[in-house]
Every structure is written in C-alpha cells, then in structure tokens.
Design an enzyme around this catalytic site. Structure first.
Site, short mmCIF file in Angstrom:
data_model
loop_
_atom_site.label_atom_id
_atom_site.label_comp_id
_atom_site.label_asym_id
_atom_site.label_seq_id
_atom_site.Cartn_x
_atom_site.Cartn_y
_atom_site.Cartn_z
N HIS A 1 0.84 -1.19 0.00
CA HIS A 1 0.00 0.00 0.00
C HIS A 1 0.89 1.25 0.00
CE1 HIS A 1 -3.04 -2.78 2.12
NE2 HIS A 1 -3.48 -2.57 0.90
N PHE B 1 4.16 -0.18 4.99
CA PHE B 1 4.80 -1.33 5.64
C PHE B 1 3.93 -2.59 5.53
CE2 PHE B 1 5.16 2.60 8.19
CZ PHE B 1 6.38 3.03 7.70
N HIS B 2 3.26 -2.75 4.39
CA HIS B 2 2.38 -3.90 4.18
C HIS B 2 2.80 -4.71 2.95
CE1 HIS B 2 -0.93 -1.08 6.01
NE2 HIS B 2 -0.05 -1.48 6.92
N PRO B 3 4.04 -5.15 2.85
CA PRO B 3 4.44 -5.89 1.65
C PRO B 3 3.94 -7.33 1.68
CG PRO B 3 6.27 -5.80 3.19
CD PRO B 3 5.17 -4.96 3.78
#
Length: 559
Positions: free
Chosen positions: A297, A471-473
């Site tokens: 995101h 920080f949503h990989p």
C-alpha cells in the site's frame, strides 16, 4: 548435526504461531532460526517505542526500496523486524483483518479452503478481543489480546465527527460484519504493553521444552536431497560466524517474510533460472514466480497545521514528556501507550465502488518532511490515505549470491492507471476530512499538499513527492494452482515441485488485502499449522450475508 522434526526459518508473526501450534504435540521437536537478537529491548514493549525501533538496525533489517517510476526518484525506506516476533515487535500494533471479499477472491483464484468462511474460524481462534463486538465474527479465548484505542483526544473526536458530517458512518468494529466506516483503531496492546507474536505465541511455546530457538542465526540456504528439503544452513553470529547445519526430518518451513523468503529460496537455487544463472547460483528447481508479484500500500500523507490545542508534537517534549512518562509508569496509559495511528476510516473512491477501496488514518501529530519516525516541532495533524487493493506489482530479487546483501526490492507503486486514480481520490477525501466543520476550531491551514494543489495531475505529482510505504508488503511467493506461472506454493502452502518445504507468511498472499497484513499473517500460520499436523480444518463459519438494510444507510452519503 542436530535433527528436528521441523525447522522454521524466521520467528516473526508466522513463525511464532507455527512454533506454538506445532509444539502442542509434545513428541514433536521444533527449531526456530532467527537472524536477529532476542526481543529484550524495552523499546519493543513500550508502545510509543515504535518511533525508536523504526531505525534501530540491531532489530530492524532497515531495507531500502529501489526508486520507482512514480516515486519521484526516491528510494523509500522499508523497515522489517529482525528480532523475536519479527515485524510484530516493531510495527504500529494495528489489528485489521480486511474484507470478506479479499479472502473470497483468494479462493476464486484456485485456492481451496481460503474463502472468508474458511479463514474466519482461524481469526477467531487467535483472538482475545477485549471490548464490545459481535461474537459471530470475533474470538474471545485466543492468545492475542486486541484492545481498542483508549486515548480520548479532542482532535480524534473532531475528525470522526467530520467523517460523519461527510456521510461516513461510525463503525464500532471494522473487523466485524462490515469494514467501512470510521472508528478508533484496534491494537495488539495489553495493559499498556505491546502484544507481539513472540509474546503471545513464541514465548509460551518455549516453556514446553520442545521448541529450540536460535537467535543471531543468519540463514544462508536450504539444504536439498534431490527435490526434497532436508535441512537449513546458517551462520551463527552472522557474517563471519560459525557455519551450522540443522536437519528437518519432516519439513522445512520458510517464514522469513515477504522480502526474505523469496531471497532465501533464490539463494537456495529455487526461482527464475535466468536470475539464478546471472548470479552464479546453481538452478536446483526452476520456479519463475519466486519473488514476483510484490504488492504494497502506497500512502501520501496530508498534513494540516493546528491551532488552539496541543498535539503530540508538543506533548513529546520537555516537561510534558516527563509527565507522560510518569503517567505511563503508574497507570500504563497516556502518550507512551499510543500507536502511530489512532483513527481508522474506510470509504469509497467513487460511486461505483461496491466495497470500500480507500483506507485513511488520522493522527494528531505530524512528521518532518520526507521522514517517517521524526515528529515536527510545530503543531500538526496528519491523514494518510491509500488504495486498499492496488493493481501494481513489483518484485524481490536476490542482489547477489551473498546472503548478507539486501535483496532488490522494486514495488512499482502507481504503475497501474487505476492505482493513480484511486490515490488521487484518497488525497481529495483527506483534504475534505481535514477541512470539515467539526475540525474548524483546530484547523489552521493545509500544509501538504497545500492549497495550490487543485488538479488531478497536481495531486498525483504531490503523491509521487511524498508518498511512502505503509509497511504492508506481500505476494512474493503467491499461493495458486500448479498450472499458474506466477504460483510458488499450492493451497496447502507446499512449494510446487518440491517436497518437505512450505512457505508460511505474508508472501503467500495471492493478492493484496484491504488491510494491514499482520492479522492475516497470523491467520495464515494458524491455518497452516493444522495442515502441517494433518488435522481436520476448523469447520467453516456460517455467517449471514451483509445486512442489506444497513448498506443503503451506510452508502447514502458517499464522500
């Protein structure tokens, strides 16, 4: 050479849950390998300590992404946890599952047993939800404590009132029947302390005696005999350390995370033959989907200057900070018990969007330009806005055969035209929220993107200048059928074409979900533990359709 039933690479959210569930079988032995140290550091456990762990390389991989075509030539910082608990030990504590359609889409992509009704029982089994909720959707007896933000801040209240004034309803539980609406955040915090995956799952498992955790164990490769994974090699103490090999009599389970799991596979000779050959790595198993499909995101953060009230920017300095420290020490409440985000808002980028495709967060604070983790000196408030289900995909690739070189991380933010349109819509909504009537007593002026930004092109230019990762990989070892060229694991999370090897972490997500990823990563590991143990899956939930009487009321005032 030691042999265990299972060797788990990584002690993060997934690895911690797996160690806990697998160790319930007392005759089973588990070895957990963690590249970082133990989770002893006080900043891990103090909720506000996230602002310190953000750049602490002793417990953070501190990766850098490659500049992308829509990031203004910038290399965006990408922190990842490197300690027991992994990123759950340094993240913003948020608990957000996503929407039911996210998981139904996974199932429609050929992944049996991964629809919403299938995964809901695992979410519930993990949770110890504190507070009001519908027990149809929430768990009360799990090990992971989930509480709601208890900081009653006038700016937060005014922001939520502003959302309601724009037709966005309040929603007491965005992890319940429906996600859309505005509310205080739900967090993995208990009694003013972080509830990491290590605290909730790994440390209790270690007390059973059949879980062996090795810290400072940097994995170099998986060991194969033919097409079967039989062990793992690592260097004790990191670069220049003592080489060690441990064997797995049943399975090797790779839970290194979205960046490290594909890198470990590639270093072990599993991946695209062209990439491996270019790095001088012997091709052990051709699997072109390894590392491909990365999604994340991308969030521009809109900032307004604040008047007539103090924000966190001022409260964290001087005497005010000492007062807050005393408050936390005596009551476990106050500034030091906070998360970086306090209010969540889920809404729509346009009239034709059937479910919310925008996520917005509010914080009565602001960060220095281009720097996350450093608060500004003057009063400010921030709305971050992002597209929940991006189309753009990037990749993670080993940079060299050296396991200590950080991988190449190319996220390709905003490459898809749809992503650019939705991100602009999110920034426009953020502007309307910050300028809403309930915030007027505190709203001084818009600092970023600034009043001169009016056209879509100008908003997009601003997004490329200041947008960052949330920080949503995920999605670099995607779950899918064997005949899908992009798939790395099957719906049992077994690596296609190999035996004795599974990947269990956020990398297996076949498509990005409408949420932060930690909650779903925990769920994936819990569901995988039953697969690995050969247990019958939890019975699928029987849940009502979304209340058709609620939706018209919820959507009648589209912002």
């Amino acid at each position: 050479m030691e042999t265990f039933d299972y060797v788990i690479i990584g002690s993060g959210s997934a690895g911690s849950v797996l160690a806990n569930r697998l160790s319930e079988d007392t005759a089973t032995s588990i070895c957990v390998l963690e590249a970082g140290p133990s989770d002893w550091h006080p900043y891990i456990h103090l909720p506000a300590g996230f602002i310190k762990t953000f750049h602490m390389k002793s417990i953070n991989w501190a990766y850098q992404q490659e500049p992308g075509p829509w990031t203004g030539g910038r290399s965006i910082y990408a922190p990842r946890g490197k300690t027991l608990g992994g990123s759950s030990s340094i993240n913003g504590h948020i608990y957000n599952r996503g929407q039911r359609q996210d998981f139904d889409t996974w199932a429609q992509m050929g992944n049996r047993g991964w629809g919403y009704c299938d995964v809901l029982p695992y979410f519930k089994r993990l949770e110890c939800r504190v507070g009001e909720c519908d027990d149809t959707y929430r768990g009360r007896d799990g090990s992971l404590t989930i509480t709601t933000m208890d900081w009653q801040d006038p700016l937060c209240e005014a922001f939520m009132a502003g959302a309601v004034s724009l037709g966005i309803p309040k929603n007491l539980d965005y992890n319940g029947a429906i996600q859309e609406g505005v509310s205080y955040c739900q967090r993995t915090i208990q009694n003013g302390l972080r509830m990491s995956a290590a605290k909730a799952f790994l440390h209790p498992a270690r007390k059973r005696g059949n879980v062996h955790v090795r810290t400072h164990a940097h994995v170099t490769n998986i060991v194969f005999e033919g097409k079967r994974a039989v062990g793992v090699r690592y260097l004790k103490g990191g670069r220049g350390g003592v080489p060690v090999e441990v064997r797995a009599s049943k399975e090797v389970i790779l839970s290194g995370g979205t960046y490290n799991s594909p890198q470990v596979l590639q270093l072990s000779g599993v991946g695209s033959p062209e990439l491996l050959q270019s790095l001088g790595i012997e091709v052990r198993h051709a699997l072109p989907g390894v590392g491909e499909g990365l999604q994340d995101h991308y969030a521009p953060r809109s900032v307004a200057r604040v008047k007539n009230i103090k924000t966190i920017n001022e409260l964290r300095r001087g005497l005010s900070l000492w007062v807050e420290a005393l408050k936390w020490a005596t009551t476990r409440r106050g500034l030091l018990s906070l998360s970086p985000t306090m209010v969540y808002c889920f809404w729509h980028s346009g009239e034709t969007t059937e479910s919310s495709d925008l996520q917005l967060t509010f914080t009565p604070a602001s960060y220095k330009e281009g720097v996350q983790g450093q608060l500004e000196d003057e009063p400010g408030m921030t709305v971050a806005s992002w597209q929940q289900r991006p189309e753009s995909r990037g990749y993670v690739r080993a940079r060299s055969a050296d396991p200590f070189q950080a991988p190449i991380i190319q996220t390709n933010y905003l490459v898809a035209e749809l992503d650019r349109r939705v991100v602009v819509a999110g920034m426009k909504l953020a502007r309307r929220l910050l300028a809403s009537a309930p915030l007027a007593p505190y709203y001084a002026y818009e600092d970023f993107p600034g009043p001169n930004v009016q056209s879509d092109d100008e908003f997009l230019a601003a997004a490329t200048q200041r947008g960052t990762t949330t920080f949503h990989p995920g999605c670099t070892c995607r779950m899918g059928p064997a005949d899908a060229s992009w798939a790395v694991v099957d719906d049992q999370l077994r690596v296609h074409g190999l035996s004795g090897l599974r990947v269990v972490d956020a990398s297996v997500m076949p498509r990005m979900i409408s949420a932060n990823l930690n909650a779903s990563t925990l769920m994936i590991a819990d569901k995988a533990s039953d697969m690995i143990r050969g247990r019958t899956p939890l019975e699928a939930s029987l849940i009502p359709a979304v209340d058709s009487e609620r939706i018209p009321a919820v959507k009648s005032g589209r912002a």
